[in-house]
Scaffold this active site. Structure first.
Site, short mmCIF file in Angstrom:
data_model
loop_
_atom_site.label_atom_id
_atom_site.label_comp_id
_atom_site.label_asym_id
_atom_site.label_seq_id
_atom_site.Cartn_x
_atom_site.Cartn_y
_atom_site.Cartn_z
N GLY A 51 28.41 -40.00 89.71
CA GLY A 51 28.29 -41.40 89.34
C GLY A 51 28.70 -42.32 90.47
N GLY B 9 30.04 -48.86 88.67
CA GLY B 9 31.32 -49.55 88.81
C GLY B 9 32.50 -48.59 88.78
CB ALA B 10 33.48 -45.88 86.49
CE LYS C 26 35.45 -51.83 84.86
NZ LYS C 26 35.84 -50.43 84.93
CG ASN D 51 24.51 -42.52 91.10
OD1 ASN D 51 25.16 -42.46 90.05
ND2 ASN D 51 23.71 -43.54 91.38
NE ARG D 52 20.07 -42.78 86.09
CZ ARG D 52 20.18 -43.52 85.00
NH1 ARG D 52 19.95 -42.98 83.82
NH2 ARG D 52 20.54 -44.78 85.08
CE1 TYR E 157 38.20 -45.16 77.20
CE2 TYR E 157 38.38 -45.22 74.80
CZ TYR E 157 38.28 -45.88 76.02
OH TYR E 157 38.25 -47.25 76.05
CG ASP F 137 38.73 -48.71 86.66
OD1 ASP F 137 39.49 -48.83 85.68
OD2 ASP F 137 37.60 -49.22 86.72
P1 NAP Z 1 27.83 -48.63 85.38
O1 NAP Z 1 28.37 -49.51 86.46
O2 NAP Z 1 26.82 -49.17 84.43
O3 NAP Z 1 27.24 -47.32 86.12
C1 NAP Z 1 26.62 -46.31 85.38
C2 NAP Z 1 26.53 -45.05 86.23
O4 NAP Z 1 26.10 -43.96 85.41
C3 NAP Z 1 25.53 -45.13 87.37
O5 NAP Z 1 25.99 -44.32 88.41
C4 NAP Z 1 24.26 -44.56 86.71
O6 NAP Z 1 23.35 -44.03 87.63
C5 NAP Z 1 24.86 -43.44 85.91
N1 NAP Z 1 24.09 -43.04 84.73
C6 NAP Z 1 23.74 -43.81 83.68
N2 NAP Z 1 23.09 -43.05 82.76
C7 NAP Z 1 23.04 -41.80 83.25
C8 NAP Z 1 22.49 -40.58 82.77
N3 NAP Z 1 21.89 -40.51 81.58
N4 NAP Z 1 22.63 -39.48 83.55
C9 NAP Z 1 23.26 -39.54 84.73
N5 NAP Z 1 23.78 -40.66 85.25
C10 NAP Z 1 23.66 -41.78 84.51
O7 NAP Z 1 29.00 -48.07 84.44
P2 NAP Z 1 30.50 -47.73 84.91
O8 NAP Z 1 31.34 -48.95 84.82
O9 NAP Z 1 30.42 -47.00 86.19
O10 NAP Z 1 31.01 -46.76 83.73
C11 NAP Z 1 30.67 -45.38 83.72
C12 NAP Z 1 31.46 -44.67 82.60
O11 NAP Z 1 32.85 -44.66 82.91
C13 NAP Z 1 31.33 -45.33 81.23
O12 NAP Z 1 31.17 -44.31 80.28
C14 NAP Z 1 32.64 -46.04 81.06
O13 NAP Z 1 33.00 -46.16 79.69
C15 NAP Z 1 33.60 -45.10 81.79
N6 NAP Z 1 34.84 -45.76 82.27
C16 NAP Z 1 36.04 -45.33 81.78
C17 NAP Z 1 37.23 -45.90 82.24
C18 NAP Z 1 38.55 -45.42 81.72
O14 NAP Z 1 39.55 -46.11 81.91
N7 NAP Z 1 38.62 -44.26 81.12
C19 NAP Z 1 37.19 -46.90 83.21
C20 NAP Z 1 35.95 -47.31 83.69
C21 NAP Z 1 34.77 -46.73 83.22
P3 NAP Z 1 22.25 -44.97 88.36
O15 NAP Z 1 22.93 -45.54 89.59
O16 NAP Z 1 21.15 -44.04 88.68
O17 NAP Z 1 21.87 -46.04 87.37
#
Ligand code: NAP
Length: 279
Positions: free
Chosen positions: A129, A132-133, A68, A153-154, A224, A104
């Site tokens: 968090g 990206g999301a 993204k 956020n972590r 989900y 999103d």
């Molecule tokens: P990303 O850009 O890789 O970011 C990951 C985030 O999660 C960061 O804030 C990271 O913290 C944190 N994190 C990772 N592992 C963790 C843990 N064990 N404990 C606590 N925090 C943790 O991923 P993303 O795109 O934001 O996606 C996040 C989630 O949203 C995914 O599960 C994705 O499938 C879901 N999502 C769903 C939709 C939908 O339409 N339903 C749309 C978008 C995303 P750090 O900054 O410390 O690394």
């Protein structure tokens, strides 16, 4: 026979994506003729796969983890909400132009307010968090005018950067926006949103303590499917109303579909069909 307009979702991994099913259902419902596929790209090969798709006549793309941020960088034009998020999940191709957008956040807000029937105005909201999301949903959450929005956020600095970037929008929307530590985010929120990848990674059921919940809190995990279940169980055990990310997925897709095709699909029957399929 006329060629169908081509769309695709790009990711790594991507085989799990429900986007083809959702967009085909929207197309049938609205009488649009299009083809929608999944396209896997290597971690260092997103641009090449994307450009080949455009050269082959691709009209638009959805972009998922981890591309993204790169999708926004490759764009020649960016919507205000994509710019604010610094991430794009929708691309539209027009000749040499690549238009980036981020659906999103509006998808999540629509699912919370319409799907779950929980207006956000005046509420206390916790966003967990800042990846990206998290970045994608913060702007539209602020525009829904909650009273307070806390981001944790972590990696704390990432939450601070995100909040800093949204200070002006928070002021305009009358929202008290601030960060807190993951271990001490505050208590008894009206809405808790897990936009971290904790469920995806199979970490502890929740990255935040249960004191963030009160009876009736809406607790949303953007994940989900089976991986969202531990968070949903955790929320229910503490008196909250759990919700997974399927509604957001369908709503963000509807926003992209309207952008590409100029017609708004009805999300309710598509949601119902997906829920029935997933059991
Ligand atoms: P990303 O850009 O890789 O970011 C990951 C985030 O999660 C960061 O804030 C990271 O913290 C944190 N994190 C990772 N592992 C963790 C843990 N064990 N404990 C606590 N925090 C943790 O991923 P993303 O795109 O934001 O996606 C996040 C989630 O949203 C995914 O599960 C994705 O499938 C879901 N999502 C769903 C939709 C939908 O339409 N339903 C749309 C978008 C995303 P750090 O900054 O410390 O690394």
């Amino acid at each position: 026979m006329t060629d169908l307009d081509r769309y695709a979702v790009f990711g790594h991994p991507v085989q799990h994506s429900l986007s083809p099913q959702i967009h085909q259902a929207f197309a049938e419902q609205t009488g649009q003729r299009l083809a929608y596929t999944r396209l896997w790209a290597p971690l260092d090969g997103f641009e090449a796969v994307l450009r080949a798709f455009v050269a082959g006549g691709g009209r638009g793309a959805n972009v998922t983890v981890p591309f993204k941020f790169e999708a926004l960088r490759l764009a020649t034009r960016r919507s205000a909400r994509a710019e604010l998020a610094q991430a794009a999940n929708v691309l539209t191709f027009d000749g040499e132009q690549i238009q980036a957008d981020n659906s999103d956040g509006v998808g999540l807000v629509r699912d919370i307010e319409t799907g779950a029937g929980r207006p956000l105005a005046g509420q206390r909201v916790l966003l967990v968090g800042a990846g990206g999301a998290g970045a994608g949903v913060l702007g539209p959450l602020l525009q829904a005018a909650p009273a307070e929005l806390v981001v944790v956020n972590r990696t704390d600095e990432r939450a601070q950067d995100l909040v800093l970037r949204h200070t002006e929008l928070a002021r305009e929307s009358g929202v008290r926006l601030h960060t807190a530590l993951m271990q001490a985010p505050g208590a008894g929120f009206d809405v808790v949103i897990n936009a971290s990848a904790s469920s995806l990674e199979g970490a502890a059921p929740s990255p935040v303590p249960e004191t963030v919940l009160r009876p009736g809190t809406l607790a949303v995990d953007l994940m989900y499917g089976p991986k969202a279940q531990p968070f949903m169980d955790w929320a229910r055990q503490h008196g909250a109303e759990p919700r997974d990310g399927l509604g957001m997925l369908v709503e963000q897709a509807a926003e992209a579909f309207e952008l590409w095709r100029g017609v708004r699909p009805d999300t309710a029957p598509v949601m119902a069909a997906l829920r029935a399929l997933k059991g």
